[in-house]
Design a protein around this motif. Structure first.
Motif, PDB file in Angstrom:
ATOM      1  N   SER A 179       0.900  -1.394   0.011  1.00  0.00           N
ATOM      2  CA  SER A 179       0.043  -0.052  -0.165  1.00  0.00           C
ATOM      3  C   SER A 179       0.772   1.303  -0.045  1.00  0.00           C
ATOM      4  N   GLY A 180       1.907   1.042   0.185  1.00  0.00           N
ATOM      5  CA  GLY A 180       3.017   2.343   0.277  1.00  0.00           C
ATOM      6  C   GLY A 180       3.797   2.514  -1.042  1.00  0.00           C
ATOM      7  N   ARG A 181       3.300   1.742  -2.230  1.00  0.00           N
ATOM      8  CA  ARG A 181       4.426   1.871  -3.471  1.00  0.00           C
ATOM      9  C   ARG A 181       4.151   3.403  -3.949  1.00  0.00           C
ATOM     10  N   GLU A 182       3.242   3.926  -3.661  1.00  0.00           N
ATOM     11  CA  GLU A 182       2.880   5.401  -3.986  1.00  0.00           C
ATOM     12  C   GLU A 182       4.060   6.184  -3.621  1.00  0.00           C
ATOM     13  N   MET A 183       4.723   5.951  -2.454  1.00  0.00           N
ATOM     14  CA  MET A 183       5.765   7.029  -1.980  1.00  0.00           C
ATOM     15  C   MET A 183       7.345   6.371  -2.736  1.00  0.00           C
ATOM     16  N   THR A 184       7.239   5.636  -3.400  1.00  0.00           N
ATOM     17  CA  THR A 184       8.605   5.155  -4.105  1.00  0.00           C
ATOM     18  C   THR A 184       8.913   6.556  -4.873  1.00  0.00           C
ATOM     19  N   GLY A 185      10.131   6.882  -4.737  1.00  0.00           N
ATOM     20  CA  GLY A 185      10.912   7.872  -5.427  1.00  0.00           C
ATOM     21  C   GLY A 185      11.113   9.127  -4.240  1.00  0.00           C
ATOM     22  N   ALA A 186      10.422   9.007  -3.322  1.00  0.00           N
ATOM     23  CA  ALA A 186      10.571  10.085  -2.170  1.00  0.00           C
ATOM     24  C   ALA A 186      11.860  10.274  -1.692  1.00  0.00           C
ATOM     25  N   ARG A 187      12.192  11.194  -1.168  1.00  0.00           N
ATOM     26  CA  ARG A 187      13.544  11.351  -0.468  1.00  0.00           C
ATOM     27  C   ARG A 187      13.470  10.842   1.054  1.00  0.00           C
ATOM     28  N   LYS A 188      14.123  10.197   1.362  1.00  0.00           N
ATOM     29  CA  LYS A 188      14.314   9.492   2.895  1.00  0.00           C
ATOM     30  C   LYS A 188      15.560  10.120   3.481  1.00  0.00           C
ATOM     31  N   SER A 189      15.090  10.655   4.777  1.00  0.00           N
ATOM     32  CA  SER A 189      16.310  11.194   5.533  1.00  0.00           C
ATOM     33  C   SER A 189      16.167  10.812   6.823  1.00  0.00           C
ATOM     34  N   LEU A 190      17.078  10.622   7.538  1.00  0.00           N
ATOM     35  CA  LEU A 190      17.061  10.792   9.319  1.00  0.00           C
ATOM     36  C   LEU A 190      17.039  11.919   9.960  1.00  0.00           C
ATOM     37  N   GLU A 191      16.210  12.109  10.632  1.00  0.00           N
ATOM     38  CA  GLU A 191      16.047  13.416  11.373  1.00  0.00           C
ATOM     39  C   GLU A 191      16.260  13.241  12.771  1.00  0.00           C
ATOM     40  N   HIS A 192      17.019  14.113  13.288  1.00  0.00           N
ATOM     41  CA  HIS A 192      17.414  14.049  14.755  1.00  0.00           C
ATOM     42  C   HIS A 192      16.511  14.979  15.707  1.00  0.00           C
TER      43      HIS A 192
END
Length: 282
Positions: A179-192
């Motif tokens: 169900s999360g395929r729509e988010m493919t291509g988004a930028r993933k980051s680690l937030e502190h």
């Protein structure tokens, strides 16, 4: 009409417990007296019970301990929830079944929602379940970004707390599944966020505020007393405090701490993601 399960448990506990108690105080002594008058015999000559316990009392005595135990566990210890949307990706996925700590922020009476024991306060970075302020019959799950007194801002995909930008470490491009395929291509980051490190998803070309969200449209905003500012980790696909404001303390249900099951019928192959079972929520 939304089914009020806590109210059902309270009512069922009172009914079954009340029937059992009333019988124990009123009718059970009469049955024992009747048996004593019969010389201690409990069966008739053809083997049937001389004095039979009413069926209603039998059922009440059987069900009360189970119903009351569920009420206590669900109200004061832990409650299960299912994630229905992608707003907390990649931390939580649609189809995750999670456990929520009900005593992390204090104990409340079921139905009445009155706090009678204060055990702690929410912290920045906590993933919390709460009653949606615009519709308390609906449960939401988001991450606490601002606590009372914080000044929150959000611009250029960066979160600002008390005037300071929250650090982000790029992790590459996200690939969604099920169900999360729509988010493919988004930028993933680690937030502190203070001591909490958590992943977020961002679409660089999307506006900072989702369509119709105006809470932060004119600059930073201060979090009032006994209120909390929450956001989804899927920053450009989340209906959160940027849209409708703060979460009152009384609306908090508990702190999410673990995933106990994942079932997503949109996944390729088997719908259960075994690798997610037992994962902690941070």
């Amino acid at each position: 009409m939304t089914f009020d399960f806590p109210a059902f448990l309270v009512l069922a506990s009172f009914l079954t417990g009340g029937i059992w108690l009333f019988d124990a105080l009123v009718f059970a002594p009469r049955r024992r007296a009747a048996i004593a008058a019969a010389g201690g015999r409990t069966l008739t000559e053809d083997g049937r019970p001389l004095i039979k316990e009413p069926v209603l009392v039998e059922y009440a005595r059987s069900f009360f301990p189970v119903i009351f135990a569920v009420l206590v566990l669900r109200s004061f210890v832990v409650e299960p929830f299912r994630i229905p949307s992608n707003s907390m990706m990649p931390t939580l996925l649609t189809g995750d079944f999670i456990l929520v700590n009900k005593f992390a922020y204090g104990l409340r009476l079921p139905v009445l929602n009155l706090k009678f024991l204060d055990l702690g306060a929410p912290q920045r970075g906590d993933v919390v379940v709460f009653k949606f302020p615009l519709d308390p019959s609906t449960d939401y799950i988001k991450r606490i970004i601002g606590v009372p007194g914080d000044v929150i801002g959000y611009r250029n995909k960066t979160l600002f707390i008390n005037g300071k930008p929250v650090a982000q470490l790029p992790l590459g491009t996200y690939t969604g599944v099920g169900s999360g395929r729509e988010m493919t291509g988004a930028r993933k980051s680690l937030e502190h966020l203070d001591a909490v490190e958590h992943a977020i998803l961002i679409r660089p070309n999307a506006p900072d505020l989702p369509l119709g969200c105006q809470v932060l449209a004119f600059g930073p905003i201060e979090v009032p007393k006994k209120q909390y500012f929450v956001m989804g980790d899927n920053r450009d696909n989340s209906n959160d405090s940027r849209c409708w404001g703060f979460v009152p303390e009384d609306n908090l249900v508990g702190k999410a701490f673990a995933i106990w099951m994942h079932w997503d019928g949109a996944r390729d192959g088997f719908p259960i993601a075994w690798s997610r079972l037992g994962n902690g929520i941070h």
